[in-house]
Design a protein around this motif. Structure first.
Motif, PDB file in Angstrom:
ATOM      1  N   ASN A 155      66.929  29.727 113.639  1.00 16.44           N
ATOM      2  CA  ASN A 155      67.006  28.548 112.783  1.00 16.44           C
ATOM      3  C   ASN A 155      68.451  28.238 112.412  1.00 16.44           C
ATOM      4  N   ILE A 156      68.725  26.948 112.244  1.00 14.48           N
ATOM      5  CA  ILE A 156      70.010  26.470 111.735  1.00 14.48           C
ATOM      6  C   ILE A 156      69.682  25.433 110.669  1.00 14.48           C
ATOM      7  N   TYR A 157      70.132  25.667 109.455  1.00 11.38           N
ATOM      8  CA  TYR A 157      69.854  24.672 108.417  1.00 11.38           C
ATOM      9  C   TYR A 157      70.963  24.673 107.366  1.00 11.38           C
ATOM     10  N   HIS A 158      70.903  23.677 106.492  1.00 12.70           N
ATOM     11  CA  HIS A 158      72.004  23.419 105.567  1.00 12.70           C
ATOM     12  C   HIS A 158      71.479  23.223 104.151  1.00 12.70           C
ATOM     13  N   ASP A 159      72.306  23.585 103.179  1.00 12.66           N
ATOM     14  CA  ASP A 159      71.999  23.381 101.768  1.00 12.66           C
ATOM     15  C   ASP A 159      72.866  22.233 101.272  1.00 12.66           C
ATOM     16  N   ALA A 160      72.219  21.129 100.930  1.00 16.75           N
ATOM     17  CA  ALA A 160      72.962  19.929 100.537  1.00 16.75           C
ATOM     18  C   ALA A 160      73.736  20.133  99.240  1.00 16.75           C
ATOM     19  N   VAL A 161      73.273  21.037  98.377  1.00 16.13           N
ATOM     20  CA  VAL A 161      73.934  21.253  97.087  1.00 16.13           C
ATOM     21  C   VAL A 161      75.193  22.098  97.259  1.00 16.13           C
ATOM     22  N   SER A 162      75.056  23.265  97.902  1.00 23.39           N
ATOM     23  CA  SER A 162      76.196  24.175  98.060  1.00 23.39           C
ATOM     24  C   SER A 162      77.073  23.814  99.253  1.00 23.39           C
ATOM     25  N   GLY A 163      76.498  23.094 100.215  1.00 24.29           N
ATOM     26  CA  GLY A 163      77.223  22.815 101.450  1.00 24.29           C
ATOM     27  C   GLY A 163      77.193  23.962 102.436  1.00 24.29           C
ATOM     28  N   ASN A 164      76.492  25.047 102.092  1.00 19.67           N
ATOM     29  CA  ASN A 164      76.435  26.206 102.979  1.00 19.67           C
ATOM     30  C   ASN A 164      75.550  25.940 104.190  1.00 19.67           C
ATOM     31  N   THR A 165      75.907  26.582 105.294  1.00 17.96           N
ATOM     32  CA  THR A 165      75.138  26.515 106.535  1.00 17.96           C
ATOM     33  C   THR A 165      74.522  27.881 106.795  1.00 17.96           C
ATOM     34  N   TYR A 166      73.285  27.903 107.274  1.00 18.86           N
ATOM     35  CA  TYR A 166      72.568  29.150 107.515  1.00 18.86           C
ATOM     36  C   TYR A 166      72.172  29.236 108.983  1.00 18.86           C
ATOM     37  N   VAL A 167      72.424  30.394 109.577  1.00 21.74           N
ATOM     38  CA  VAL A 167      71.928  30.704 110.919  1.00 21.74           C
ATOM     39  C   VAL A 167      71.073  31.949 110.776  1.00 21.74           C
ATOM     40  N   THR A 168      69.773  31.832 111.043  1.00 20.34           N
ATOM     41  CA  THR A 168      68.861  32.907 110.733  1.00 20.34           C
ATOM     42  C   THR A 168      67.878  33.171 111.882  1.00 20.34           C
ATOM     43  N   LEU A 169      67.238  34.345 111.780  1.00 19.72           N
ATOM     44  CA  LEU A 169      66.116  34.719 112.639  1.00 19.72           C
ATOM     45  C   LEU A 169      64.900  34.882 111.738  1.00 19.72           C
ATOM     46  N   SER A 170      63.724  34.476 112.199  1.00 21.64           N
ATOM     47  CA  SER A 170      62.551  34.505 111.337  1.00 21.64           C
ATOM     48  C   SER A 170      61.272  34.728 112.145  1.00 21.64           C
ATOM     49  N   ASP A 171      60.123  34.613 111.468  1.00 21.72           N
ATOM     50  CA  ASP A 171      58.805  34.777 112.073  1.00 21.72           C
ATOM     51  C   ASP A 171      58.701  36.127 112.777  1.00 21.72           C
ATOM     52  N   PHE A 172      58.868  37.183 111.972  1.00 23.18           N
ATOM     53  CA  PHE A 172      58.866  38.546 112.496  1.00 23.18           C
ATOM     54  C   PHE A 172      57.467  38.979 112.926  1.00 23.18           C
ATOM     55  N   VAL A 173      57.420  39.737 114.014  1.00 20.39           N
ATOM     56  CA  VAL A 173      56.183  40.303 114.535  1.00 20.39           C
ATOM     57  C   VAL A 173      56.381  41.800 114.694  1.00 20.39           C
ATOM     58  N   ALA A 174      55.396  42.588 114.225  1.00 19.04           N
ATOM     59  CA  ALA A 174      55.483  44.039 114.380  1.00 19.04           C
ATOM     60  C   ALA A 174      55.229  44.415 115.835  1.00 19.04           C
ATOM     61  N   ARG A 175      56.153  45.146 116.433  1.00 23.61           N
ATOM     62  CA  ARG A 175      56.044  45.573 117.837  1.00 23.61           C
ATOM     63  C   ARG A 175      55.877  47.084 117.900  1.00 23.61           C
ATOM     64  N   ASN A 176      55.018  47.527 118.803  1.00 20.42           N
ATOM     65  CA  ASN A 176      54.825  48.959 119.015  1.00 20.42           C
ATOM     66  C   ASN A 176      55.828  49.472 120.034  1.00 20.42           C
ATOM     67  N   GLY A 189      59.020  48.277 115.585  1.00 18.27           N
ATOM     68  CA  GLY A 189      59.639  47.637 114.437  1.00 18.27           C
ATOM     69  C   GLY A 189      59.269  46.174 114.344  1.00 18.27           C
ATOM     70  N   ASN A 190      59.891  45.485 113.389  1.00 21.64           N
ATOM     71  CA  ASN A 190      59.655  44.065 113.143  1.00 21.64           C
ATOM     72  C   ASN A 190      60.714  43.243 113.866  1.00 21.64           C
ATOM     73  N   TYR A 191      60.276  42.462 114.855  1.00 21.34           N
ATOM     74  CA  TYR A 191      61.207  41.683 115.671  1.00 21.34           C
ATOM     75  C   TYR A 191      60.998  40.192 115.422  1.00 21.34           C
ATOM     76  N   PRO A 192      62.084  39.421 115.284  1.00 17.45           N
ATOM     77  CA  PRO A 192      61.955  37.984 115.055  1.00 17.45           C
ATOM     78  C   PRO A 192      61.557  37.256 116.340  1.00 17.45           C
ATOM     79  N   THR A 193      60.968  36.080 116.178  1.00 16.97           N
ATOM     80  CA  THR A 193      60.558  35.268 117.314  1.00 16.97           C
ATOM     81  C   THR A 193      61.117  33.846 117.253  1.00 16.97           C
ATOM     82  N   LYS A 194      61.848  33.531 116.202  1.00 18.01           N
ATOM     83  CA  LYS A 194      62.349  32.169 116.015  1.00 18.01           C
ATOM     84  C   LYS A 194      63.781  32.219 115.494  1.00 18.01           C
TER      85      LYS A 194
END
Length: 225
Positions: free
Chosen positions: A204-225, A197-202
């Motif tokens: 992230n924590i970031y913010h939206d200055a307009v909405s004030g929302n905070t995001y905690v995410t996984l990204s940079d997916f790599v396909a694994r056998n 499947g596709n597994y993340p490798t990174k």
């Protein structure tokens, strides 16, 4: 801690591959957090299950997110005993996750039945016995260079139970989430994966200055056998 204040999401690129998966935290979620155990809702450490969209479960190995608010942190003392969130990205069903029992001499074998060598990152460790074994979670694995993450503000944790790798967990202090400081980093990967499947490798924590929302995410997916 109302679930509508914690919104899951997935981003997909033009080729139909996952690019980012995570949770959006609204400003309201931080306004009335209690630090008195008798008033904490949900109770200190209790898991809130946040379901993922169908596309997220189809394109990634993740089934749901388990969110825990720890107003006084948790053990070990002097390391993680500050107010923080545990954000578990589970690769088992919510029913399986919530059925994980508390540690006892009778359940010790399941908690300390580790995945085969290579199925957890080589630079992570977990002590034997009840340390880091939690009900409705599993066994927690920490980076071997733990001192590099102290004083604690953010760290990536791995989890296992009964021979399987079952979650990755960004653990982030309340102070850091409120700091509006953006962050992104690679985290250690296993050599082998039980499911293709596709597994993340990174993470992230970031913010939206307009909405004030905070995001905690996984990204940079790599396909694994």
């Amino acid at each position: 801690m109302d679930t509508e204040k914690y919104v899951p999401g997935i981003s997909v690129d033009s080729n139909g591959h996952p690019s980012e998966i995570g949770i959006e935290i609204t400003p309201e979620a931080f306004k009335n957090l209690e630090t008195d155990n008798s008033k904490t809702v949900p109770p200190d450490g209790e898991t809130i299950v946040v379901p993922l969209q169908l596309k997220a479960t189809e394109l990634t190995p993740f089934d749901h997110i388990g969110l825990n608010w720890n107003p006084h942190g948790h053990e070990p003392a002097g390391v993680f005993d500050v107010p923080h969130f545990d954000i578990h990205f589970y690769m088992i069903s919510a029913e399986e996750q919530l059925a994980i029992p508390a540690w006892s001499p009778e359940t010790d074998a399941a908690f300390n039945n580790y995945p085969p060598i290579g199925y957890m990152p080589a630079d992570y460790f977990t002590p034997p016995g009840p340390a880091t074994a939690e009900p409705q979670m599993g066994k927690h694995w920490l980076p071997g260079n733990l001192g590099a993450y102290l004083p604690f503000s953010k760290i990536m944790i791995y989890g296992s139970y009964n021979g399987k790798f079952i979650f990755v967990e960004p653990m982030i202090t309340l102070d850091y989430l409120l700091s509006d400081v953006d962050f992104s980093a690679n985290y250690s990967q296993p050599e082998h994966f039980e499911k293709a499947g596709n597994y993340p490798t990174k993470y992230n924590i970031y913010h939206d200055a307009v909405s004030g929302n905070t995001y905690v995410t996984l990204s940079d997916f790599v396909a694994r056998n």
